[in-house]
Scaffold this motif. Sequence first.
Motif, PDB file in Angstrom:
ATOM      1  N   LEU A  21      41.125 -14.764  29.593  1.00  0.00           N
ATOM      2  CA  LEU A  21      40.560 -15.408  28.412  1.00  0.00           C
ATOM      3  C   LEU A  21      39.379 -16.290  28.797  1.00  0.00           C
ATOM      4  O   LEU A  21      38.325 -16.249  28.155  1.00  0.00           O
ATOM      5  N   LEU A  22      39.533 -17.063  29.856  1.00  0.00           N
ATOM      6  CA  LEU A  22      38.442 -17.928  30.315  1.00  0.00           C
ATOM      7  C   LEU A  22      37.232 -17.103  30.733  1.00  0.00           C
ATOM      8  O   LEU A  22      36.093 -17.426  30.368  1.00  0.00           O
ATOM      9  N   LEU A  23      37.461 -16.019  31.468  1.00  0.00           N
ATOM     10  CA  LEU A  23      36.356 -15.155  31.878  1.00  0.00           C
ATOM     11  C   LEU A  23      35.635 -14.560  30.667  1.00  0.00           C
ATOM     12  O   LEU A  23      34.418 -14.471  30.640  1.00  0.00           O
ATOM     13  N   SER A  24      36.396 -14.158  29.653  1.00  0.00           N
ATOM     14  CA  SER A  24      35.764 -13.564  28.471  1.00  0.00           C
ATOM     15  C   SER A  24      34.988 -14.599  27.662  1.00  0.00           C
ATOM     16  O   SER A  24      34.020 -14.267  26.989  1.00  0.00           O
ATOM     17  N   LEU A  25      35.412 -15.857  27.711  1.00  0.00           N
ATOM     18  CA  LEU A  25      34.669 -16.915  27.011  1.00  0.00           C
ATOM     19  C   LEU A  25      33.397 -17.307  27.757  1.00  0.00           C
ATOM     20  O   LEU A  25      32.360 -17.521  27.145  1.00  0.00           O
ATOM     21  N   VAL A  26      33.492 -17.381  29.082  1.00  0.00           N
ATOM     22  CA  VAL A  26      32.329 -17.758  29.889  1.00  0.00           C
ATOM     23  C   VAL A  26      31.329 -16.632  29.990  1.00  0.00           C
ATOM     24  O   VAL A  26      30.117 -16.835  29.922  1.00  0.00           O
ATOM     25  N   PHE A  27      31.839 -15.397  30.123  1.00  0.00           N
ATOM     26  CA  PHE A  27      30.985 -14.206  30.252  1.00  0.00           C
ATOM     27  C   PHE A  27      31.298 -13.257  29.104  1.00  0.00           C
ATOM     28  O   PHE A  27      32.166 -12.393  29.235  1.00  0.00           O
ATOM     29  N   PRO A  28      30.618 -13.374  27.964  1.00  0.00           N
ATOM     30  CA  PRO A  28      30.936 -12.548  26.797  1.00  0.00           C
ATOM     31  C   PRO A  28      30.878 -11.054  27.047  1.00  0.00           C
ATOM     32  O   PRO A  28      31.584 -10.293  26.408  1.00  0.00           O
ATOM     33  N   ASP A  29      30.066 -10.597  28.006  1.00  0.00           N
ATOM     34  CA  ASP A  29      29.970  -9.157  28.295  1.00  0.00           C
ATOM     35  C   ASP A  29      31.097  -8.680  29.186  1.00  0.00           C
ATOM     36  O   ASP A  29      31.169  -7.493  29.507  1.00  0.00           O
ATOM     37  N   PHE A  30      31.962  -9.575  29.633  1.00  0.00           N
ATOM     38  CA  PHE A  30      33.056  -9.212  30.524  1.00  0.00           C
ATOM     39  C   PHE A  30      34.039  -8.412  29.740  1.00  0.00           C
ATOM     40  O   PHE A  30      34.583  -7.491  29.882  1.00  0.00           O
TER      41      PHE A  30
END
Length: 109
Positions: A100-109
């Motif tokens: 979840l944190l990765l998807s918030l920080v990196f929207p293209d993740f």
Amino acid sequence: MPAQETPLHVVSHVLGHASIAITKDVYGHLMEGDKRAATARGLTIYAATMIALFTATIGQGEEIREAAAHALQNPDGETRQVRPGPFAVKFLLVLGAEILLLSLVFPDF
């Protein structure tokens, strides 16, 4: 289309190129960036999984030591099982939070 991860043979056909080699020569540089991004995503997911696995094992050591001591003291007796429940729950919670944190920080993740 190459940036959208469309297969090379499809891009070649849509653009009317005589062969895939022409498409690769013209647009290959765009696909190298896609490979690097995919590799970075894969390594990030691997690192997140390892961190979650490590975090989930914290606190399990005492329970494992107790089970081992019990087995040594009672070699022919009943075995004591280590509960996987807390480990699995911690692992999934930490991994979910990391993704979840990765998807918030990196929207293209």
